[in-house]
Motif scaffolding. Structure first.
Motif, short mmCIF file in Angstrom:
data_model
loop_
_atom_site.label_atom_id
_atom_site.label_comp_id
_atom_site.label_asym_id
_atom_site.label_seq_id
_atom_site.Cartn_x
_atom_site.Cartn_y
_atom_site.Cartn_z
N LYS A 52 7.56 10.24 -3.74
CA LYS A 52 7.25 10.55 -4.41
C LYS A 52 6.15 10.23 -5.18
O LYS A 52 4.44 10.58 -6.14
N ASN A 53 7.07 8.87 -5.41
CA ASN A 53 5.96 7.80 -5.99
C ASN A 53 4.37 7.44 -4.82
O ASN A 53 4.43 6.57 -5.97
N ALA A 54 4.85 7.56 -3.55
CA ALA A 54 4.10 7.01 -2.65
C ALA A 54 2.73 7.86 -3.01
O ALA A 54 2.65 7.67 -1.14
N LYS A 55 3.65 9.05 -3.13
CA LYS A 55 2.42 10.58 -2.77
C LYS A 55 0.91 10.04 -2.60
O LYS A 55 0.14 10.26 -1.57
N GLY A 56 0.22 9.18 -3.27
CA GLY A 56 -1.19 8.95 -3.65
C GLY A 56 -2.09 10.21 -3.54
O GLY A 56 -1.48 11.45 -3.70
N ASP A 57 -2.81 10.13 -2.97
CA ASP A 57 -3.93 11.52 -2.69
C ASP A 57 -3.39 12.05 -1.73
O ASP A 57 -3.48 11.53 -0.40
N ASP A 58 -3.85 13.58 -1.79
CA ASP A 58 -2.68 14.00 -1.36
C ASP A 58 -3.79 15.72 -0.87
O ASP A 58 -2.79 17.11 -1.07
N ASP A 59 -4.78 15.23 -0.35
CA ASP A 59 -5.70 16.52 -0.44
C ASP A 59 -5.55 18.07 0.17
O ASP A 59 -6.06 18.48 0.07
N GLU A 60 -4.85 17.74 1.71
CA GLU A 60 -4.00 18.57 2.94
C GLU A 60 -2.45 18.70 1.93
O GLU A 60 -2.28 20.24 2.70
N GLY A 61 -1.82 18.31 0.83
CA GLY A 61 -0.62 18.52 0.76
C GLY A 61 0.57 18.58 1.51
O GLY A 61 1.61 18.73 1.07
N PRO A 81 1.11 -1.69 -0.01
CA PRO A 81 -0.05 0.15 -0.03
C PRO A 81 0.59 1.39 -0.03
O PRO A 81 2.04 1.57 0.43
N LYS A 82 0.78 2.16 -0.74
CA LYS A 82 1.29 3.54 -0.84
C LYS A 82 1.00 4.09 0.95
O LYS A 82 2.72 4.94 0.82
N THR A 83 0.73 3.80 1.93
CA THR A 83 0.92 4.35 2.20
C THR A 83 1.75 3.95 3.68
O THR A 83 2.94 4.34 4.50
N PHE A 84 2.21 2.42 2.94
CA PHE A 84 3.02 1.82 3.72
C PHE A 84 4.04 2.22 3.61
O PHE A 84 5.53 2.60 4.37
N VAL A 85 4.53 2.62 2.44
CA VAL A 85 5.49 2.63 1.70
C VAL A 85 6.23 4.52 1.79
O VAL A 85 7.07 4.39 1.93
N PHE A 86 5.12 5.38 1.98
CA PHE A 86 5.01 6.79 1.87
C PHE A 86 5.80 6.81 3.05
O PHE A 86 6.87 7.49 3.80
N ALA A 87 5.36 6.13 4.62
CA ALA A 87 5.70 5.77 5.81
C ALA A 87 7.58 5.62 6.04
O ALA A 87 8.05 6.07 6.12
N SER A 88 7.72 4.57 5.29
CA SER A 88 8.98 4.11 4.89
C SER A 88 10.02 5.24 4.40
O SER A 88 11.53 5.20 5.17
N ALA A 89 9.24 6.11 3.75
CA ALA A 89 10.61 6.91 2.92
C ALA A 89 10.10 8.13 4.35
O ALA A 89 11.81 8.45 4.29
N VAL A 90 9.41 7.89 5.17
CA VAL A 90 9.73 9.15 6.16
C VAL A 90 10.64 8.18 7.34
O VAL A 90 11.15 9.16 8.23
N ALA A 91 10.54 7.00 7.72
CA ALA A 91 11.45 6.60 8.28
C ALA A 91 13.00 6.46 8.47
O ALA A 91 13.67 6.88 8.83
N GLY A 92 13.04 6.26 6.87
CA GLY A 92 14.30 6.62 6.34
C GLY A 92 14.81 8.16 6.23
O GLY A 92 15.95 8.07 6.72
N PHE A 93 14.18 8.87 6.55
CA PHE A 93 14.85 10.22 6.67
C PHE A 93 14.79 10.29 7.79
O PHE A 93 15.99 11.30 7.45
N GLY A 94 14.25 10.42 8.90
CA GLY A 94 14.49 10.36 10.42
C GLY A 94 15.68 9.72 10.71
O GLY A 94 17.24 10.22 10.82
N MET A 95 16.26 8.56 9.95
CA MET A 95 17.88 7.61 9.85
C MET A 95 18.40 8.39 9.21
O MET A 95 19.80 8.68 10.02
#
Length: 69
Positions: free
Chosen positions: A38-47, A3-17
């Protein structure tokens, strides 16, 4: 396919590291984090996800600037 939310969360974790210079960051880079997010952004209503991608790019620029000194 993950799921895109999981992939996006992994990017956030990588950024923290990267920010903490974690010994567990492996070969992750700011560019790779931005690409994954960027590839896992999906729906980003709030930006917020788009803003995260911009934040990663700013951090990358800052890290390059400090490395040059």
């Amino acid at each position: 396919m993950l799921p895109k939310t999981f992939v996006f969360a992994s990017a956030v974790a990588g950024f923290g590291m990267l920010l903490r210079n974690s010994e567990f960051k492996g070969n992750v880079t700011f560019s790779k984090v931005a690409e994954i997010a960027k590839n896992a952004k999906g729906d980003d209503d709030e930006g917020y996800r788009g803003e995260f991608v911009r934040l990663v790019k700013v951090a990358e620029n800052l890290s390059q600037t400090s490395a040059e000194k």
